[in-house]
Motif scaffolding. Structure first.
Motif, PDB file in Angstrom:
ATOM      1  N   TYR A 320       0.850  -1.190   0.000  1.00  0.00           N
ATOM      2  CA  TYR A 320       0.000   0.000   0.000  1.00  0.00           C
ATOM      3  C   TYR A 320       0.888   1.244   0.000  1.00  0.00           C
ATOM      4  CZ  TYR A 320      -3.924  -3.038   1.225  1.00  0.00           C
ATOM      5  OH  TYR A 320      -4.888  -4.021   1.227  1.00  0.00           O
ATOM      6  N   SER A 321       0.377   2.308  -0.616  1.00  0.00           N
ATOM      7  CA  SER A 321       1.148   3.549  -0.667  1.00  0.00           C
ATOM      8  C   SER A 321       0.264   4.723  -0.294  1.00  0.00           C
ATOM      9  CB  SER A 321       1.736   3.758  -2.064  1.00  0.00           C
ATOM     10  OG  SER A 321       0.716   4.016  -3.014  1.00  0.00           O
ATOM     11  N   MET A 322       0.913   5.810   0.082  1.00  0.00           N
ATOM     12  CA  MET A 322       0.211   7.059   0.393  1.00  0.00           C
ATOM     13  C   MET A 322       1.186   8.210   0.252  1.00  0.00           C
ATOM     14  SD  MET A 322       0.106   6.911   4.546  1.00  0.00           S
ATOM     15  CE  MET A 322      -0.173   5.140   4.552  1.00  0.00           C
ATOM     16  N   PHE A 323       0.649   9.409   0.139  1.00  0.00           N
ATOM     17  CA  PHE A 323       1.459  10.616   0.250  1.00  0.00           C
ATOM     18  C   PHE A 323       1.414  11.045   1.710  1.00  0.00           C
ATOM     19  CE2 PHE A 323       2.144  15.232   0.133  1.00  0.00           C
ATOM     20  CZ  PHE A 323       3.348  15.280  -0.555  1.00  0.00           C
ATOM     21  N   ASP A 324       2.529  10.871   2.396  1.00  0.00           N
ATOM     22  CA  ASP A 324       2.631  11.218   3.811  1.00  0.00           C
ATOM     23  C   ASP A 324       3.064  12.678   3.919  1.00  0.00           C
ATOM     24  OD1 ASP A 324       3.049  11.365   6.536  1.00  0.00           O
ATOM     25  OD2 ASP A 324       4.920  10.226   6.500  1.00  0.00           O
ATOM     26  N   ASN A 325       2.084  13.572   4.155  1.00  0.00           N
ATOM     27  CA  ASN A 325       2.422  14.991   4.273  1.00  0.00           C
ATOM     28  C   ASN A 325       3.380  15.234   5.429  1.00  0.00           C
ATOM     29  OD1 ASN A 325      -0.407  14.859   2.976  1.00  0.00           O
ATOM     30  ND2 ASN A 325       0.270  16.941   2.533  1.00  0.00           N
ATOM     31  N   GLY A 326       3.130  14.566   6.571  1.00  0.00           N
ATOM     32  CA  GLY A 326       3.961  14.797   7.744  1.00  0.00           C
ATOM     33  C   GLY A 326       3.778  16.177   8.348  1.00  0.00           C
ATOM     34  N   ALA A 327       2.856  16.959   7.778  1.00  0.00           N
ATOM     35  CA  ALA A 327       2.609  18.324   8.244  1.00  0.00           C
ATOM     36  C   ALA A 327       1.189  18.694   7.883  1.00  0.00           C
ATOM     37  CB  ALA A 327       3.588  19.307   7.614  1.00  0.00           C
TER      38      ALA A 327
END
Length: 508
Positions: A320-327
């Motif tokens: 699985y993948s995602m865009f991890d903003n982290g913010a």
């Protein structure tokens, strides 16, 4: 489903008991601002600066943003890049560019206060189509909430249909997925009355419920609906409540931003404000598992933890993948990233596989996308930071670029596309240095390889010809002398005529 008295959307947006209006944002800033307390005031369009047009053949595209390529294409995946530029310049719409940053197709969305978002290639009735969202965006705490509809267009850029939410609500912009059944999955942000006193809010508060609708595209009928508040409690949220004069504006506790199908046909979704990705039983609506957040069913090592994320997807190898903003409202990581995890649903573990990071270690407080490419590479749109990057499977950057700094694109994609517009090529002329400069373009045609300009004294007898390769959105050819008329032919790689412009008189 929860049985709650229905209140009109208009009354809720005006604030139940509070009398505070939620402004619709005209300039795209409403979904760009990601920090608590930021303004959602409308950004007025910037008037174009007078001067020569960017494209003589298409002066209407004067303010189309320039795209800068910082890492030139090197063994990239085939296809074009799909963006939705948004800025204060007021020229918003779906945009296709090539690997050199040159426009291929652009369509301005209607005024007033309309933006385009999430522009991509999908399949409908076994044919490739273009889809995007059009509407207006507002929000609380800087978080974007859309009210609009989805457009489906064919290879000729003709509108096939528009997909609208069932009932009185309007579709949100965050995602639009056409399923193999030719149904559409998308989100609605539905404001509902809610006692928020347990969270420290008003007893007569308003909650933004995250609602999935599945609509049969051909008939417009609703075939499935799921509501977050029936399955996800307020204590899972990391979002602060609206405060002070804004206390009666809708509390965006969930903020869903992606929906898709897992390999087994069940739904997978991302909720930005709970820092959680969910798998949902497509038949019963029950949550099968939670990944991340305060009630995660999976143990995550530090490198696998994520926050304020977007675009949760299943990859071909089962990961699985995602865009991890982290913010977002808070900053949890120094940089945003494309994150790939491997889930063991029996042992309930989530293992870090790989991360994809921009060379400049960008941090995107809002928006963003991360998709697998057909050749095993990956493509990232950095959301609020107006950048896009293509990676090889091993993480090496093979293309990178950006829109102007005052722009943004909610997502960015790369996909193969063949476009054949039904209009004529466009032609512009200027008399310079004893000759005629011929400027030619054909918005959206992906088969043009060369251009030929023909000239003469009568529109029907234009025989003198010059040719040249297509050099970008607009190609310029030079005709010696000053003929009476000029016409342009668009040619494919084999020299076949694809289309011909109108004959234009030369005016000295």
């Amino acid at each position: 489903m929860t049985d709650t008295p229905k209140t009109s959307r208009r009354n809720l947006l005006l604030g139940v008991g509070g009398g505070v209006a939620l402004a619709a944002v005209a300039g795209g800033a409403g979904y760009a601002i990601g920090h608590s307390g930021d303004s959602t005031t409308a950004t007025p369009p910037v008037e174009p600066v007078a001067g020569p047009p960017k494209y003589r053949s298409r002066p209407d595209l004067r303010t189309l943003p320039d795209v800068t390529i910082t890492v030139p294409a090197n063994a990239t995946a085939p296809g074009y890049i799909f963006l939705t530029p948004a800025s204060g310049a007021g020229l918003w719409g779906p945009l296709i560019i090539d690997d050199k940053g040159s426009p291929v197709w652009f369509r301005k969305v209607p005024d007033p206060a309309t933006v385009a978002i999430d522009f991509k290639v999908q399949q409908y009735r076994n044919k490739p189509v273009l889809t995007w969202w059009e509407g207006t965006i507002g929000g609380t705490g800087g978080q974007g909430v859309g009210q609009g509809e989805f457009v489906i267009a064919d290879e000729n850029y003709r509108e096939i249909t528009r997909v609208r939410a069932a009932g009185t609500e309007q579709a949100d912009q965050h995602d639009f997925v056409i399923t193999p059944r030719d149904t559409a999955l998308f989100w609605i942000y539905d404001p509902v009355p809610m006692d928020l006193s347990a969270k420290g809010g008003p007893a007569d508060g308003v909650l933004h419920d995250g609602v999935i609708q599945e609509i049969d595209i051909a008939t417009g009928k609703r075939v499935f609906e799921w509501r977050a508040r029936d399955h996800v409690t307020l204590d899972e949220s990391n979002a602060p409540l609206p405060q002070g004069d804004s206390a009666h504006l809708p509390y965006d506790y969930f903020h869903p931003n992606s929906v898709g199908l897992d390999a087994d046909g069940h739904l997978i979704i991302s909720s930005r404000h709970t820092w959680t990705c969910y798998k949902i039983n497509k038949k019963t609506g029950e949550v099968i598992w939670r990944l991340g957040g305060r009630k995660s069913d999976f143990a995550l090592a530090d490198q696998a933890k994520f926050s304020w994320q977007h675009d949760f997807r299943r990859r071909r190898d089962g990961s699985y993948s995602m865009f991890d903003n982290g913010a977002g409202v808070t900053k949890e990581r120094d940089y945003s990233r494309g994150l790939v995890l491997k889930l063991d649903e029996q042992k309930k573990t989530a293992t870090f596989v790989r991360e994809f990071v921009h060379p400049d270690r960008l941090s995107a407080p809002t928006q963003g996308s991360f998709r697998e490419l057909a050749d095993g590479g990956s493509f990232i749109g950095w959301g609020q930071m107006p950048h896009f990057t293509e990676f090889a499977a091993d993480g090496k950057v093979r293309l990178s670029g950006h829109l102007p700094k005052d722009n943004q694109s909610y997502r960015a994609y790369k996909a193969e596309w063949s476009g054949a517009p039904l209009d004529q090529p466009a032609l512009g002329l200027s008399v310079e240095n004893g000759g005629v400069t011929v400027s030619v373009s054909w918005n959206g045609n992906t088969r043009v390889a060369k251009w030929r300009a023909r000239s003469g004294s009568q529109p029907r007898t234009l025989t003198a010809a010059v040719e040249g390769p297509r050099t970008g959105f607009e190609t310029r050819l030079t005709i010696p002398g000053t003929p009476e008329y000029v016409v342009a032919d668009a040619l494919d790689a084999a020299g076949k005529v694809l289309g011909t412009s109108s004959a234009i008189p030369v005016r000295v």
